[in-house]
Design a protein around this motif. Structure first.
Motif, short mmCIF file in Angstrom:
data_model
loop_
_atom_site.label_atom_id
_atom_site.label_comp_id
_atom_site.label_asym_id
_atom_site.label_seq_id
_atom_site.Cartn_x
_atom_site.Cartn_y
_atom_site.Cartn_z
N ARG A 99 0.83 -1.22 0.00
CA ARG A 99 0.00 0.00 0.00
C ARG A 99 0.86 1.26 0.00
NH1 ARG A 99 -3.28 -3.57 3.16
NH2 ARG A 99 -2.28 -2.92 5.11
N GLU A 100 1.98 1.23 0.72
CA GLU A 100 2.88 2.39 0.76
C GLU A 100 3.46 2.68 -0.63
OE1 GLU A 100 5.89 1.81 3.74
OE2 GLU A 100 4.40 1.66 5.35
N VAL A 101 3.89 1.64 -1.33
CA VAL A 101 4.45 1.84 -2.68
C VAL A 101 3.37 2.39 -3.60
CG1 VAL A 101 5.43 0.70 -4.71
CG2 VAL A 101 6.23 0.07 -2.42
N ARG A 102 2.19 1.81 -3.57
CA ARG A 102 1.10 2.27 -4.42
C ARG A 102 0.73 3.72 -4.11
NH1 ARG A 102 -3.27 -2.43 -4.00
NH2 ARG A 102 -4.59 -0.74 -4.80
N HIS A 103 0.70 4.07 -2.84
CA HIS A 103 0.38 5.44 -2.46
C HIS A 103 1.43 6.40 -3.04
CE1 HIS A 103 -1.46 8.59 -0.05
NE2 HIS A 103 -0.24 9.04 0.12
N GLU A 104 2.68 6.06 -2.87
CA GLU A 104 3.76 6.94 -3.37
C GLU A 104 3.68 7.11 -4.88
OE1 GLU A 104 8.52 6.53 -3.87
OE2 GLU A 104 7.75 6.14 -1.85
N VAL A 105 3.52 6.00 -5.60
CA VAL A 105 3.56 6.05 -7.07
C VAL A 105 2.26 6.61 -7.65
CG1 VAL A 105 3.74 4.67 -9.18
CG2 VAL A 105 5.30 4.24 -7.25
N PHE A 106 1.14 6.07 -7.24
CA PHE A 106 -0.12 6.45 -7.89
C PHE A 106 -0.74 7.71 -7.29
CE2 PHE A 106 -0.08 1.76 -8.76
CZ PHE A 106 0.21 1.89 -10.10
N VAL A 107 -0.83 7.79 -5.98
CA VAL A 107 -1.51 8.92 -5.35
C VAL A 107 -0.62 10.16 -5.37
CG1 VAL A 107 -2.62 9.76 -3.25
CG2 VAL A 107 -2.93 7.38 -3.96
N VAL A 108 0.62 10.03 -4.89
CA VAL A 108 1.50 11.20 -4.79
C VAL A 108 2.05 11.61 -6.16
CG1 VAL A 108 3.63 12.10 -3.75
CG2 VAL A 108 2.07 10.69 -2.39
N GLU A 109 2.71 10.67 -6.87
CA GLU A 109 3.36 11.03 -8.15
C GLU A 109 2.36 11.30 -9.26
OE1 GLU A 109 6.37 8.31 -9.52
OE2 GLU A 109 7.26 8.14 -7.52
N GLN A 110 1.32 10.46 -9.38
CA GLN A 110 0.43 10.54 -10.53
C GLN A 110 -0.89 11.23 -10.24
OE1 GLN A 110 0.15 6.66 -12.37
NE2 GLN A 110 2.34 6.56 -12.72
N GLY A 111 -1.15 11.54 -9.00
CA GLY A 111 -2.36 12.28 -8.66
C GLY A 111 -3.65 11.48 -8.71
N VAL A 112 -3.57 10.16 -8.58
CA VAL A 112 -4.78 9.34 -8.54
C VAL A 112 -5.46 9.58 -7.19
CG1 VAL A 112 -5.66 6.97 -8.50
CG2 VAL A 112 -3.83 7.60 -10.10
N PRO A 113 -6.76 9.86 -7.20
CA PRO A 113 -7.45 10.05 -5.92
C PRO A 113 -7.35 8.78 -5.06
CG PRO A 113 -8.81 10.81 -7.73
CD PRO A 113 -7.64 10.08 -8.34
N VAL A 114 -7.05 8.96 -3.79
CA VAL A 114 -6.85 7.82 -2.89
C VAL A 114 -8.05 6.90 -2.88
CG1 VAL A 114 -7.60 8.96 -0.75
CG2 VAL A 114 -5.87 7.15 -0.66
N GLU A 115 -9.27 7.44 -3.02
CA GLU A 115 -10.45 6.59 -2.99
C GLU A 115 -10.57 5.71 -4.23
OE1 GLU A 115 -11.73 10.72 -4.40
OE2 GLU A 115 -10.47 9.92 -2.80
N VAL A 147 6.55 0.74 -9.27
CA VAL A 147 7.96 0.65 -8.89
C VAL A 147 8.40 2.03 -8.42
CG1 VAL A 147 10.31 0.18 -9.72
CG2 VAL A 147 8.40 -1.24 -10.52
N ARG A 148 9.00 2.06 -7.24
CA ARG A 148 9.49 3.35 -6.72
C ARG A 148 10.55 3.91 -7.65
NH1 ARG A 148 9.12 2.13 -0.29
NH2 ARG A 148 7.28 3.47 0.00
N GLU A 149 10.60 5.23 -7.70
CA GLU A 149 11.47 5.93 -8.64
C GLU A 149 12.91 5.45 -8.61
OE1 GLU A 149 12.26 10.47 -10.20
OE2 GLU A 149 11.43 10.19 -8.19
N ALA A 150 13.47 5.22 -7.44
CA ALA A 150 14.86 4.81 -7.31
C ALA A 150 15.14 3.45 -7.94
CB ALA A 150 15.28 4.79 -5.84
#
Length: 152
Positions: free
Chosen positions: A18-34, A85-88
């Protein structure tokens, strides 16, 4: 980059996915968390990639069984999704390794064909892994996508 790929079974591993998905999709790509987390998370197979230090590097999920049949209308078709996949760790081959492990999980769950909904910017990545695009481009969470399939 050395990474261990494993099926996320423990609550700790599921939290890392969930942490990886949150970072990539919600934070980086702006997908609404819901929209990022849904009812399929509870029954999906989640693959987690961790580095030598135990840090989560990437994840993906596989929807199978009755849920996959209801979503695709095709007996034997499983769904790969939420590949992140996390940016690094990008550009290291980790994304391809996650896809291959999810394909293996698909076969383990009786899948003969895999479907995924690729972001248009990732079509080339999936094509190099043997996936074929089908149908038109459509919007999902405000991001252009295209359905792709591959025989397992």
């Amino acid at each position: 980059m050395g990474a261990e790929l494993r099926i996320a079974l423990s609550e700790a591993d599921l939290e890392l996915t969930r942490e990886v998905r949150h970072e990539v999709f919600v934070v980086e790509q702006g997908v609404p968390v819901e929209l990022e987390y849904d009812e399929y998370d509870a029954t999906s197979v989640h693959v987690l990639a961790v580095g030598e230090d135990g840090a989560a590097l990437g994840t993906g999920r596989l929807i199978h069984g009755a849920e996959a049949l209801a979503m695709t209308g095709r007996q034997g078709r499983v769904l790969l999704g939420r590949l992140a996949v996390r940016e690094a760790a990008r550009g290291t081959g980790l994304g391809a390794a996650l896809v291959r492990r999810l394909e293996e999980a698909g076969r383990e769950h009786g899948g003969t064909e895999l479907e995924l909904h690729a972001q248009v910017q990732a079509l080339g990545f999936y094509e190099r892994l043997g996936y074929l695009a089908e149908g038109p481009v459509y919007q999902d969470a405000g991001i252009p996508h295209r359905t792709m399939t591959r025989t397992l």
